[in-house]
Motif scaffolding. Sequence first.
Motif, mmCIF file in Angstrom:
data_model
loop_
_atom_site.group_PDB
_atom_site.id
_atom_site.type_symbol
_atom_site.label_atom_id
_atom_site.label_comp_id
_atom_site.label_asym_id
_atom_site.label_seq_id
_atom_site.Cartn_x
_atom_site.Cartn_y
_atom_site.Cartn_z
ATOM 1 N N ARG A 88 0.771 -1.208 -0.030
ATOM 2 C CA ARG A 88 0.057 0.024 0.005
ATOM 3 C C ARG A 88 0.646 1.195 -0.019
ATOM 4 O O ARG A 88 2.062 1.313 0.608
ATOM 5 C CB ARG A 88 -1.080 -0.077 1.311
ATOM 6 C CG ARG A 88 -1.996 -1.075 1.183
ATOM 7 C CD ARG A 88 -3.038 -1.046 2.217
ATOM 8 N NE ARG A 88 -3.755 0.276 1.824
ATOM 9 C CZ ARG A 88 -4.743 0.549 2.917
ATOM 10 N NH1 ARG A 88 -4.945 0.084 4.015
ATOM 11 N NH2 ARG A 88 -5.553 1.585 2.657
ATOM 12 N N GLY A 89 0.309 2.240 -0.784
ATOM 13 C CA GLY A 89 1.050 3.548 -0.707
ATOM 14 C C GLY A 89 0.560 4.370 -1.855
ATOM 15 O O GLY A 89 -0.447 4.051 -2.563
ATOM 16 N N THR A 90 0.489 5.717 -1.748
ATOM 17 C CA THR A 90 0.123 6.539 -2.648
ATOM 18 C C THR A 90 1.196 7.233 -3.322
ATOM 19 O O THR A 90 2.424 7.333 -3.077
ATOM 20 C CB THR A 90 -0.792 7.683 -1.945
ATOM 21 O OG1 THR A 90 0.113 8.517 -1.277
ATOM 22 C CG2 THR A 90 -1.912 7.286 -0.896
ATOM 23 N N ALA A 91 0.801 8.384 -4.312
ATOM 24 C CA ALA A 91 1.688 8.772 -5.278
ATOM 25 C C ALA A 91 2.429 9.994 -4.670
ATOM 26 O O ALA A 91 3.558 10.362 -4.952
ATOM 27 C CB ALA A 91 1.158 9.497 -6.514
ATOM 28 N N THR A 92 1.901 10.628 -3.561
ATOM 29 C CA THR A 92 2.357 11.513 -2.786
ATOM 30 C C THR A 92 3.058 10.827 -1.608
ATOM 31 O O THR A 92 3.674 11.845 -0.583
ATOM 32 C CB THR A 92 1.414 12.546 -2.269
ATOM 33 O OG1 THR A 92 0.192 11.877 -1.897
ATOM 34 C CG2 THR A 92 0.775 13.254 -3.605
ATOM 35 N N ASP A 93 2.996 9.755 -1.232
ATOM 36 C CA ASP A 93 3.677 9.138 -0.084
ATOM 37 C C ASP A 93 4.161 7.572 -0.635
ATOM 38 O O ASP A 93 3.698 6.716 -0.301
ATOM 39 C CB ASP A 93 2.685 9.168 1.089
ATOM 40 C CG ASP A 93 3.261 8.705 2.414
ATOM 41 O OD1 ASP A 93 4.561 8.663 2.483
ATOM 42 O OD2 ASP A 93 2.619 8.531 3.237
ATOM 43 N N ILE A 94 5.111 7.605 -0.988
ATOM 44 C CA ILE A 94 5.839 6.467 -1.343
ATOM 45 C C ILE A 94 6.597 5.827 -0.647
ATOM 46 O O ILE A 94 7.661 6.328 -0.232
ATOM 47 C CB ILE A 94 6.475 6.747 -3.044
ATOM 48 C CG1 ILE A 94 5.761 7.234 -3.869
ATOM 49 C CG2 ILE A 94 7.018 5.545 -3.504
ATOM 50 C CD1 ILE A 94 6.282 7.630 -5.017
ATOM 51 N N PRO A 95 6.205 4.454 -0.284
ATOM 52 C CA PRO A 95 6.902 4.010 0.791
ATOM 53 C C PRO A 95 8.450 3.357 0.342
ATOM 54 O O PRO A 95 8.614 2.008 0.485
ATOM 55 C CB PRO A 95 5.934 2.726 1.196
ATOM 56 C CG PRO A 95 5.443 2.340 0.126
ATOM 57 C CD PRO A 95 5.124 3.582 -0.751
ATOM 58 N N LEU A 96 9.266 4.173 -0.375
ATOM 59 C CA LEU A 96 10.561 3.804 -0.889
ATOM 60 C C LEU A 96 11.607 4.717 -0.393
ATOM 61 O O LEU A 96 11.147 5.790 -0.556
ATOM 62 C CB LEU A 96 10.601 3.461 -2.310
ATOM 63 C CG LEU A 96 9.753 2.422 -2.714
ATOM 64 C CD1 LEU A 96 9.825 2.228 -4.376
ATOM 65 C CD2 LEU A 96 10.199 0.858 -2.467
ATOM 66 N N PRO A 97 12.662 4.158 -0.209
ATOM 67 C CA PRO A 97 13.939 5.355 -0.059
ATOM 68 C C PRO A 97 14.288 6.185 -1.113
ATOM 69 O O PRO A 97 13.938 5.723 -2.401
ATOM 70 C CB PRO A 97 15.105 4.401 0.435
ATOM 71 C CG PRO A 97 14.824 3.074 0.041
ATOM 72 C CD PRO A 97 13.474 2.928 -0.230
ATOM 73 N N THR A 98 14.903 7.233 -0.824
ATOM 74 C CA THR A 98 15.320 7.980 -2.095
ATOM 75 C C THR A 98 16.248 7.203 -3.263
ATOM 76 O O THR A 98 17.167 6.255 -2.804
ATOM 77 C CB THR A 98 16.276 9.197 -1.417
ATOM 78 O OG1 THR A 98 15.451 9.749 -0.620
ATOM 79 C CG2 THR A 98 16.698 10.060 -2.406
ATOM 80 N N ALA A 99 16.175 7.399 -4.480
ATOM 81 C CA ALA A 99 16.934 7.078 -5.705
ATOM 82 C C ALA A 99 16.670 5.557 -5.659
ATOM 83 O O ALA A 99 17.705 4.744 -5.971
ATOM 84 C CB ALA A 99 18.269 7.340 -5.392
ATOM 85 N N ALA A 100 15.635 4.804 -5.131
ATOM 86 C CA ALA A 100 15.492 3.372 -4.963
ATOM 87 C C ALA A 100 15.315 2.832 -6.362
ATOM 88 O O ALA A 100 15.533 1.541 -6.458
ATOM 89 C CB ALA A 100 14.618 2.905 -4.131
ATOM 90 N N VAL A 101 14.805 3.500 -7.383
ATOM 91 C CA VAL A 101 14.536 2.668 -8.675
ATOM 92 C C VAL A 101 15.192 3.422 -10.024
ATOM 93 O O VAL A 101 15.396 4.832 -9.893
ATOM 94 C CB VAL A 101 12.740 2.505 -8.762
ATOM 95 C CG1 VAL A 101 12.299 1.756 -7.703
ATOM 96 C CG2 VAL A 101 12.062 3.859 -8.893
ATOM 97 N N ASP A 102 14.953 2.772 -11.014
ATOM 98 C CA ASP A 102 15.461 3.160 -12.267
ATOM 99 C C ASP A 102 14.383 3.659 -13.187
ATOM 100 O O ASP A 102 14.686 4.845 -13.860
ATOM 101 C CB ASP A 102 15.934 2.283 -13.116
ATOM 102 C CG ASP A 102 17.272 1.470 -12.329
ATOM 103 O OD1 ASP A 102 18.299 2.150 -12.022
ATOM 104 O OD2 ASP A 102 17.231 0.258 -12.150
ATOM 105 N N LEU A 103 13.061 3.306 -12.862
ATOM 106 C CA LEU A 103 11.995 3.873 -13.623
ATOM 107 C C LEU A 103 10.923 3.938 -12.719
ATOM 108 O O LEU A 103 10.503 2.902 -12.070
ATOM 109 C CB LEU A 103 11.559 2.739 -14.882
ATOM 110 C CG LEU A 103 12.596 2.818 -15.993
ATOM 111 C CD1 LEU A 103 13.265 1.541 -15.996
ATOM 112 C CD2 LEU A 103 11.953 2.820 -17.361
ATOM 113 N N THR A 104 10.188 4.998 -12.913
ATOM 114 C CA THR A 104 8.872 5.165 -12.149
ATOM 115 C C THR A 104 7.593 5.390 -12.961
ATOM 116 O O THR A 104 8.018 6.397 -13.865
ATOM 117 C CB THR A 104 8.996 6.167 -11.066
ATOM 118 O OG1 THR A 104 9.682 5.840 -10.059
ATOM 119 C CG2 THR A 104 7.467 6.446 -10.514
#
Length: 266
Positions: free
Chosen positions: A93-109
């Motif tokens: 669960r999560g929202t576009a304004t509160d993403i449960p991931l750390p900074t720079a965690a992914v290559d593509l969003t």
Amino acid sequence: MSRPVVPVDSWVGGTSYDNYVGRWSRPVAREFVAWLDPQSGSRWLDIGCGTGALTESVLLAAAPAAVTGIDPSADFVAHAGAQVPDPRATFRRGTATDIPLPTAAVDLTVSGLVLNFVSDRPAALHEMRRVTRKGGTIAAYVWDYGAEMQLMRYFWDAVIDRGAAASADEAARFDFCRPGPLRHLFVDAGLLAVEVAPIVVPTVFADFDDYWTPFLQASAAAPAYVRSLGEDDRVALREALRQRLPVRADGTIALHAGAWAVRGRS
Ligand SMILES: C[S@@+](CC[C@H](N)C(=O)[O-])C[C@H]1O[C@@H](n2cnc3c(N)ncnc32)[C@H](O)[C@@H]1O
């Protein structure tokens, strides 16, 4: 049939969502992933993953290292987890304004058919940039409610012709879903090399019931409108639609579903 319409965007019931529009979001997702031309081994985030349509396409076509799907709907998160048992996929669960991931965690969003439901889109883009590494890709698509999303276009045109307020139409509510506003959102968020492109896929219904029955079951705005009607109005709307739709001699109805896609580099 003139009556006030309260828009309902509740997201429950993965199977009825899939029968209504999820079955058409899948081919759009496939085209979208191909348009991104991604590198294999990338880490992906799918915002508003719903029942997992876009995550599934990423897994099938992009050879990712991992895909995280987030959605505020506990029901959809559970449905996606059951539908997509791939070990590279995680749903939470999560929202576009509160993403449960750390900074720079992914290559593509990425995000499919979601941004128009987000009330603070600049804040969402800011959060999407936070979790995407520098040089990574941020991309999204939304239905072309005003024109090429024909399943909904036929529906709302019939509803408005029968006297409902024009504001009921998702094209009026989601004026954002056009190339200009999409481009501005991404440019204003500081993204580079922003591009917008149409995606159009065929949507062939086996017969009129195949088109109509999902409107009686799903939880999105148009089905909620149908369920808010009394029996007589519901039957009248159904018959008005039967007259309008291009039903072929064999009973099938060939429409298409159009979306606008946007991408940029972080
Ligand atoms: C039309 S569905 C699209 C689902 C899926 N991406 C697809 O293509 O089939 C919209 C989704 O956006 C989600 N959603 C609504 N508001 C959101 C928000 N603020 N942040 C993230 N997702 C949101 C809903 O729960 C729902 O799953």
